[in-house]
Design a protein around this motif. Sequence first.
Motif, PDB file in Angstrom:
ATOM      1  N   PRO A  39       8.322 -11.049   8.451  1.00  0.00           N
ATOM      2  CA  PRO A  39       7.149 -11.799   7.988  1.00  0.00           C
ATOM      3  C   PRO A  39       6.265 -12.359   9.098  1.00  0.00           C
ATOM      4  O   PRO A  39       5.122 -12.743   8.834  1.00  0.00           O
ATOM      5  N   CYS A  40       6.770 -12.421  10.321  1.00  0.00           N
ATOM      6  CA  CYS A  40       6.105 -13.183  11.392  1.00  0.00           C
ATOM      7  C   CYS A  40       4.646 -12.792  11.620  1.00  0.00           C
ATOM      8  O   CYS A  40       3.797 -13.660  11.837  1.00  0.00           O
ATOM      9  N   ASP A  41       4.343 -11.504  11.584  1.00  0.00           N
ATOM     10  CA  ASP A  41       2.982 -11.053  11.901  1.00  0.00           C
ATOM     11  C   ASP A  41       2.268 -10.489  10.683  1.00  0.00           C
ATOM     12  O   ASP A  41       1.341  -9.697  10.809  1.00  0.00           O
ATOM     13  N   LYS A  42       2.701 -10.904   9.484  1.00  0.00           N
ATOM     14  CA  LYS A  42       2.142 -10.339   8.264  1.00  0.00           C
ATOM     15  C   LYS A  42       1.298 -11.378   7.509  1.00  0.00           C
ATOM     16  O   LYS A  42       1.741 -12.498   7.262  1.00  0.00           O
ATOM     17  N   ALA A  43       0.108 -10.978   7.121  1.00  0.00           N
ATOM     18  CA  ALA A  43      -0.707 -11.817   6.249  1.00  0.00           C
ATOM     19  C   ALA A  43       0.047 -12.041   4.942  1.00  0.00           C
ATOM     20  O   ALA A  43       0.612 -11.102   4.372  1.00  0.00           O
ATOM     21  N   GLY A  44       0.089 -13.280   4.499  1.00  0.00           N
ATOM     22  CA  GLY A  44       0.817 -13.578   3.275  1.00  0.00           C
ATOM     23  C   GLY A  44       2.318 -13.631   3.449  1.00  0.00           C
ATOM     24  O   GLY A  44       3.061 -13.784   2.482  1.00  0.00           O
ATOM     25  N   SER A  45       2.787 -13.483   4.685  1.00  0.00           N
ATOM     26  CA  SER A  45       4.215 -13.605   5.035  1.00  0.00           C
ATOM     27  C   SER A  45       5.105 -12.482   4.503  1.00  0.00           C
ATOM     28  O   SER A  45       6.314 -12.659   4.379  1.00  0.00           O
ATOM     29  N   TYR A  46       4.506 -11.315   4.183  1.00  0.00           N
ATOM     30  CA  TYR A  46       5.372 -10.205   3.754  1.00  0.00           C
ATOM     31  C   TYR A  46       4.740  -8.869   4.107  1.00  0.00           C
ATOM     32  O   TYR A  46       3.524  -8.761   4.287  1.00  0.00           O
ATOM     33  N   GLY A  47       5.600  -7.858   4.210  1.00  0.00           N
ATOM     34  CA  GLY A  47       5.153  -6.494   4.431  1.00  0.00           C
ATOM     35  C   GLY A  47       5.621  -5.620   3.286  1.00  0.00           C
ATOM     36  O   GLY A  47       6.825  -5.437   3.104  1.00  0.00           O
ATOM     37  N   ILE A  48       4.694  -5.077   2.505  1.00  0.00           N
ATOM     38  CA  ILE A  48       5.070  -4.292   1.335  1.00  0.00           C
ATOM     39  C   ILE A  48       5.757  -2.985   1.719  1.00  0.00           C
ATOM     40  O   ILE A  48       6.571  -2.452   0.973  1.00  0.00           O
ATOM     41  N   GLN A  49       5.440  -2.477   2.930  1.00  0.00           N
ATOM     42  CA  GLN A  49       6.015  -1.205   3.363  1.00  0.00           C
ATOM     43  C   GLN A  49       7.410  -1.377   3.957  1.00  0.00           C
ATOM     44  O   GLN A  49       8.080  -0.396   4.278  1.00  0.00           O
ATOM     45  N   GLY A  50       7.875  -2.617   4.070  1.00  0.00           N
ATOM     46  CA  GLY A  50       9.181  -2.886   4.671  1.00  0.00           C
ATOM     47  C   GLY A  50      10.131  -3.552   3.699  1.00  0.00           C
ATOM     48  O   GLY A  50      10.110  -3.283   2.498  1.00  0.00           O
ATOM     49  N   ILE A  51      10.929  -4.462   4.231  1.00  0.00           N
ATOM     50  CA  ILE A  51      11.923  -5.157   3.418  1.00  0.00           C
ATOM     51  C   ILE A  51      11.258  -5.948   2.303  1.00  0.00           C
ATOM     52  O   ILE A  51      11.778  -6.071   1.194  1.00  0.00           O
ATOM     53  N   GLY A  52      10.065  -6.491   2.589  1.00  0.00           N
ATOM     54  CA  GLY A  52       9.356  -7.295   1.603  1.00  0.00           C
ATOM     55  C   GLY A  52       8.933  -6.527   0.367  1.00  0.00           C
ATOM     56  O   GLY A  52       8.579  -7.139  -0.657  1.00  0.00           O
ATOM     57  N   GLY A  53       8.983  -5.210   0.425  1.00  0.00           N
ATOM     58  CA  GLY A  53       8.616  -4.405  -0.737  1.00  0.00           C
ATOM     59  C   GLY A  53       9.495  -4.676  -1.946  1.00  0.00           C
ATOM     60  O   GLY A  53       9.078  -4.457  -3.086  1.00  0.00           O
ATOM     61  N   GLN A  54      10.716  -5.174  -1.702  1.00  0.00           N
ATOM     62  CA  GLN A  54      11.621  -5.432  -2.824  1.00  0.00           C
ATOM     63  C   GLN A  54      11.201  -6.649  -3.652  1.00  0.00           C
ATOM     64  O   GLN A  54      11.733  -6.881  -4.738  1.00  0.00           O
ATOM     65  N   PHE A  55      10.250  -7.433  -3.143  1.00  0.00           N
ATOM     66  CA  PHE A  55       9.746  -8.577  -3.904  1.00  0.00           C
ATOM     67  C   PHE A  55       8.685  -8.172  -4.921  1.00  0.00           C
ATOM     68  O   PHE A  55       8.343  -8.942  -5.805  1.00  0.00           O
ATOM     69  N   VAL A  56       8.140  -6.978  -4.774  1.00  0.00           N
ATOM     70  CA  VAL A  56       6.990  -6.540  -5.573  1.00  0.00           C
ATOM     71  C   VAL A  56       7.468  -5.851  -6.848  1.00  0.00           C
ATOM     72  O   VAL A  56       8.181  -4.857  -6.791  1.00  0.00           O
ATOM     73  N   THR A  57       7.059  -6.387  -7.996  1.00  0.00           N
ATOM     74  CA  THR A  57       7.445  -5.772  -9.270  1.00  0.00           C
ATOM     75  C   THR A  57       6.426  -4.742  -9.730  1.00  0.00           C
ATOM     76  O   THR A  57       6.794  -3.680 -10.238  1.00  0.00           O
ATOM     77  N   THR A  58       5.135  -5.044  -9.564  1.00  0.00           N
ATOM     78  CA  THR A  58       4.084  -4.095  -9.945  1.00  0.00           C
ATOM     79  C   THR A  58       2.925  -4.191  -8.958  1.00  0.00           C
ATOM     80  O   THR A  58       2.727  -5.222  -8.309  1.00  0.00           O
ATOM     81  N   ILE A  59       2.182  -3.099  -8.888  1.00  0.00           N
ATOM     82  CA  ILE A  59       0.985  -3.066  -8.051  1.00  0.00           C
ATOM     83  C   ILE A  59      -0.097  -2.325  -8.813  1.00  0.00           C
ATOM     84  O   ILE A  59       0.159  -1.278  -9.417  1.00  0.00           O
ATOM     85  N   ASN A  60      -1.293  -2.890  -8.823  1.00  0.00           N
ATOM     86  CA  ASN A  60      -2.424  -2.269  -9.517  1.00  0.00           C
ATOM     87  C   ASN A  60      -3.538  -2.066  -8.497  1.00  0.00           C
ATOM     88  O   ASN A  60      -4.262  -2.997  -8.158  1.00  0.00           O
ATOM     89  N   GLY A  61      -3.630  -0.845  -7.994  1.00  0.00           N
ATOM     90  CA  GLY A  61      -4.628  -0.550  -6.974  1.00  0.00           C
ATOM     91  C   GLY A  61      -4.061   0.364  -5.907  1.00  0.00           C
ATOM     92  O   GLY A  61      -3.199   1.198  -6.181  1.00  0.00           O
ATOM     93  N   SER A  62      -4.530   0.185  -4.686  1.00  0.00           N
ATOM     94  CA  SER A  62      -4.181   1.076  -3.582  1.00  0.00           C
ATOM     95  C   SER A  62      -3.012   0.532  -2.771  1.00  0.00           C
ATOM     96  O   SER A  62      -3.126  -0.513  -2.127  1.00  0.00           O
TER      97      SER A  62
END
Length: 206
Positions: free
Chosen positions: A155-178
């Motif tokens: 999270p250190c260098d990520k806007a919003g404290s997460y990276g969707i392409q990394g470990i933080g992707g497991q927090f995302v349930t749905t995405i609408n868009g790109s």
Amino acid sequence: MKQLILASQSPRRKALLTQLGYQFITQAADINESVKPNENAKDYVVRLAIEKAQGIMSVLPEQKHTQMIVLGADTCVVLDDEILGKPANEAECIATLLRLSNKEHQVLTAIAVVAEDQNSQEHNNDVITKLVETQVQFKSLTVDEIKAYWRTGEPCDKAGSYGIQGIGGQFVTTINGSYSAVVGLPLYETVQLLEHVGLPSSLSNA
């Protein structure tokens, strides 16, 4: 063929642009990324993308402007009209992710392309932009989960404290868009802008 410059040292943007098949060099732009008074998130992210691209073009020798195309990009995470930046420490990361927990937020990514206007006698540079908005829904998070995530260093260098392409992707349930826009560079829109200034994708030449 013109030389493409990516005005970023982001490994994620470099990987996405490489994925599109473009040959390019990278050069980070040194700009002030502070939000201006009363500036909304959409205006902010577009302005930064433009300033990054223009900043690189401005330091190139003028005689090379006709040979260069500069691509700038910026991404921000927005919740309730507030821009959520990169966390300075664990406490900020926890506070940010607890705010995103079990909610939908927006990820705004703007891209800007600067290239010399071929129809101008004054050799002016044209700027074209595109703003992509994506809705991202998070699952419910616990403080222990967030602390464990912080310890990964992601999270250190990520806007919003997460990276969707990394470990933080497991927090995302749905995405609408790109999805690629959330990572940092919208693939479809990037090709459209680059083709507009005469730099076709590898598939265009197939």
